[in-house]
Write a protein that holds these residues in place. Structure first.
Motif, PDB file in Angstrom:
ATOM      1  N   ASN A  45       0.802  -1.218   0.000  1.00 37.67           N
ATOM      2  CA  ASN A  45       0.000   0.000   0.000  1.00 37.67           C
ATOM      3  C   ASN A  45       0.841   1.278   0.000  1.00 37.67           C
ATOM      4  O   ASN A  45       0.360   2.338   0.383  1.00 37.67           O
ATOM      5  N   LYS A  46       2.083   1.144  -0.441  1.00 36.91           N
ATOM      6  CA  LYS A  46       2.925   2.329  -0.570  1.00 36.91           C
ATOM      7  C   LYS A  46       3.679   2.247  -1.890  1.00 36.91           C
ATOM      8  O   LYS A  46       4.281   1.223  -2.212  1.00 36.91           O
ATOM      9  N   TYR A  61      -4.783   3.730   0.410  1.00 31.10           N
ATOM     10  CA  TYR A  61      -5.686   3.366   1.502  1.00 31.10           C
ATOM     11  C   TYR A  61      -6.180   1.929   1.350  1.00 31.10           C
ATOM     12  O   TYR A  61      -6.679   1.537   0.291  1.00 31.10           O
ATOM     13  N   ASP A  62      -6.063   1.157   2.405  1.00 37.52           N
ATOM     14  CA  ASP A  62      -6.565  -0.217   2.392  1.00 37.52           C
ATOM     15  C   ASP A  62      -8.084  -0.253   2.241  1.00 37.52           C
ATOM     16  O   ASP A  62      -8.639  -1.203   1.688  1.00 37.52           O
ATOM     17  N   GLU A  63      -8.758   0.797   2.732  1.00 32.65           N
ATOM     18  CA  GLU A  63     -10.219   0.821   2.683  1.00 32.65           C
ATOM     19  C   GLU A  63     -10.749   0.867   1.247  1.00 32.65           C
ATOM     20  O   GLU A  63     -11.849   0.389   0.977  1.00 32.65           O
ATOM     21  N   THR A  64      -9.977   1.469   0.351  1.00 28.90           N
ATOM     22  CA  THR A  64     -10.379   1.521  -1.064  1.00 28.90           C
ATOM     23  C   THR A  64      -9.742   0.325  -1.776  1.00 28.90           C
ATOM     24  O   THR A  64      -8.872   0.466  -2.630  1.00 28.90           O
ATOM     25  N   TYR A 124     -11.969  10.436   3.270  1.00 29.32           N
ATOM     26  CA  TYR A 124     -10.849  10.825   2.406  1.00 29.32           C
ATOM     27  C   TYR A 124     -11.330  11.820   1.346  1.00 29.32           C
ATOM     28  O   TYR A 124     -11.598  11.450   0.197  1.00 29.32           O
ATOM     29  N   PRO A 125     -11.429  13.099   1.716  1.00 26.44           N
ATOM     30  CA  PRO A 125     -11.853  14.129   0.756  1.00 26.44           C
ATOM     31  C   PRO A 125     -10.688  14.579  -0.129  1.00 26.44           C
ATOM     32  O   PRO A 125      -9.546  14.126   0.027  1.00 26.44           O
ATOM     33  N   HIS A 126     -10.981  15.478  -1.030  1.00 25.16           N
ATOM     34  CA  HIS A 126      -9.974  15.996  -1.965  1.00 25.16           C
ATOM     35  C   HIS A 126      -9.156  17.122  -1.334  1.00 25.16           C
ATOM     36  O   HIS A 126      -9.177  18.275  -1.770  1.00 25.16           O
ATOM     37  N   ASP A 127      -8.423  16.792  -0.295  1.00 26.96           N
ATOM     38  CA  ASP A 127      -7.509  17.742   0.318  1.00 26.96           C
ATOM     39  C   ASP A 127      -6.259  17.899  -0.547  1.00 26.96           C
ATOM     40  O   ASP A 127      -6.022  17.130  -1.482  1.00 26.96           O
ATOM     41  N   TYR A 128      -5.449  18.887  -0.215  1.00 26.48           N
ATOM     42  CA  TYR A 128      -4.146  19.062  -0.860  1.00 26.48           C
ATOM     43  C   TYR A 128      -3.346  17.770  -0.708  1.00 26.48           C
ATOM     44  O   TYR A 128      -3.232  17.226   0.388  1.00 26.48           O
ATOM     45  N   GLY A 129      -2.814  17.263  -1.825  1.00 25.39           N
ATOM     46  CA  GLY A 129      -2.044  16.028  -1.799  1.00 25.39           C
ATOM     47  C   GLY A 129      -2.878  14.770  -1.959  1.00 25.39           C
ATOM     48  O   GLY A 129      -2.327  13.662  -1.948  1.00 25.39           O
ATOM     49  N   ALA A 130      -4.192  14.906  -2.129  1.00 30.28           N
ATOM     50  CA  ALA A 130      -5.032  13.722  -2.337  1.00 30.28           C
ATOM     51  C   ALA A 130      -4.642  13.031  -3.643  1.00 30.28           C
ATOM     52  O   ALA A 130      -4.296  13.673  -4.640  1.00 30.28           O
ATOM     53  N   PHE A 131      -4.716  11.710  -3.622  1.00 24.70           N
ATOM     54  CA  PHE A 131      -4.355  10.860  -4.761  1.00 24.70           C
ATOM     55  C   PHE A 131      -5.634  10.154  -5.184  1.00 24.70           C
ATOM     56  O   PHE A 131      -6.197   9.371  -4.409  1.00 24.70           O
ATOM     57  N   ALA A 132      -6.126  10.452  -6.372  1.00 19.84           N
ATOM     58  CA  ALA A 132      -7.474  10.034  -6.732  1.00 19.84           C
ATOM     59  C   ALA A 132      -7.553   9.503  -8.158  1.00 19.84           C
ATOM     60  O   ALA A 132      -6.627   9.681  -8.968  1.00 19.84           O
ATOM     61  N   ALA A 133      -8.667   8.841  -8.461  1.00 23.73           N
ATOM     62  CA  ALA A 133      -8.879   8.212  -9.759  1.00 23.73           C
ATOM     63  C   ALA A 133      -9.689   9.113 -10.679  1.00 23.73           C
ATOM     64  O   ALA A 133     -10.710   9.675 -10.279  1.00 23.73           O
TER      65      ALA A 133
END
Length: 205
Positions: A45-46, A61-64, A124-133
């Motif tokens: 997970n890293k 995140y393990d939750e996703t 897990y919102p879209h904060d600064y540094g968020a990693f998203a699809a």
């Protein structure tokens, strides 16, 4: 006017070919049990994204579960090594996982045409540094994700108008200065960098 994520683009031309016959081509109906099994057998997970500007380390995140497993699988298959940071929108996002290379197209065909169900959570919102699809916007009322493209939020106060529409499945824990350098490059009118920004993704743990 609020920034919006663009439609995912399909690559078309320009790179060497490669034998990809070893890759299992997934169909939508088998996706979830496959990724559940893959997640159990590949718990990493890293990851580290290597670029000419330096490295970015991301905690997934393990939750996703489905997004994490899919990303780890693509990294281990070498897909991201064919890709670029292909979209730069200053003070919003830098986006990668695509290119105009033939090999990127070939990898996508071998991996399969499927969407990952939304796993967005308010945790897990879209904060600064968020990693998203990223996602395909047309006819996508369920906000399912593209399996191939990801973005990093570089907006200091976040990009919270995207909350609920895109799955955040990790965060940058080191190297936001690198993301900021990428965010500062010159682009054309379509937000594609003038000079290619190649990347490699290394699974750390």
């Amino acid at each position: 006017m609020e920034d919006e994520m663009p439609d995912v683009q399909i690559p078309s031309s320009g790179m060497e070919t490669k034998d990809l016959s070893h890759i299992k081509t997934l169909k939508q109906e088998e996706l979830m049990p496959f990724l559940e099994n893959y997640a159990a057998e590949n718990p990493e997970n890293k990851i580290q994204i290597e670029t000419e500007f330096g490295n970015i380390i991301v905690q997934l995140y393990d939750e996703t579960l489905y997004h994490r497993a899919n990303f780890i699988r693509l990294a281990k298959l070498g897909y991201f090594e064919t890709c670029l940071f292909h979209r730069v929108d200053p003070d919003f996002v830098v986006q990668a996982g695509n290119s105009d290379r033939v090999l990127t197209r070939d990898y996508r065909k071998a991996i399969g045409r499927y969407l990952i169900p939304s796993e967005y959570t308010d945790t897990y919102p879209h904060d600064y540094g968020a990693f998203a699809a990223a996602k395909y916007k047309k006819q996508n009322v369920s906000n399912a994700s593209s399996p191939f493209e990801f973005y990093i939020v570089t907006k200091k106060d976040g990009a919270h108008h995207l909350d609920g529409e895109h799955t955040v499945f990790g965060k940058v824990i080191e190297g936001m200065d690198v993301a900021e350098k990428i965010s500062a490059v010159d682009t054309d009118a379509s937000e594609w960098p003038i000079s290619n920004i190649d990347l490699k993704v290394k699974v750390l743990q």
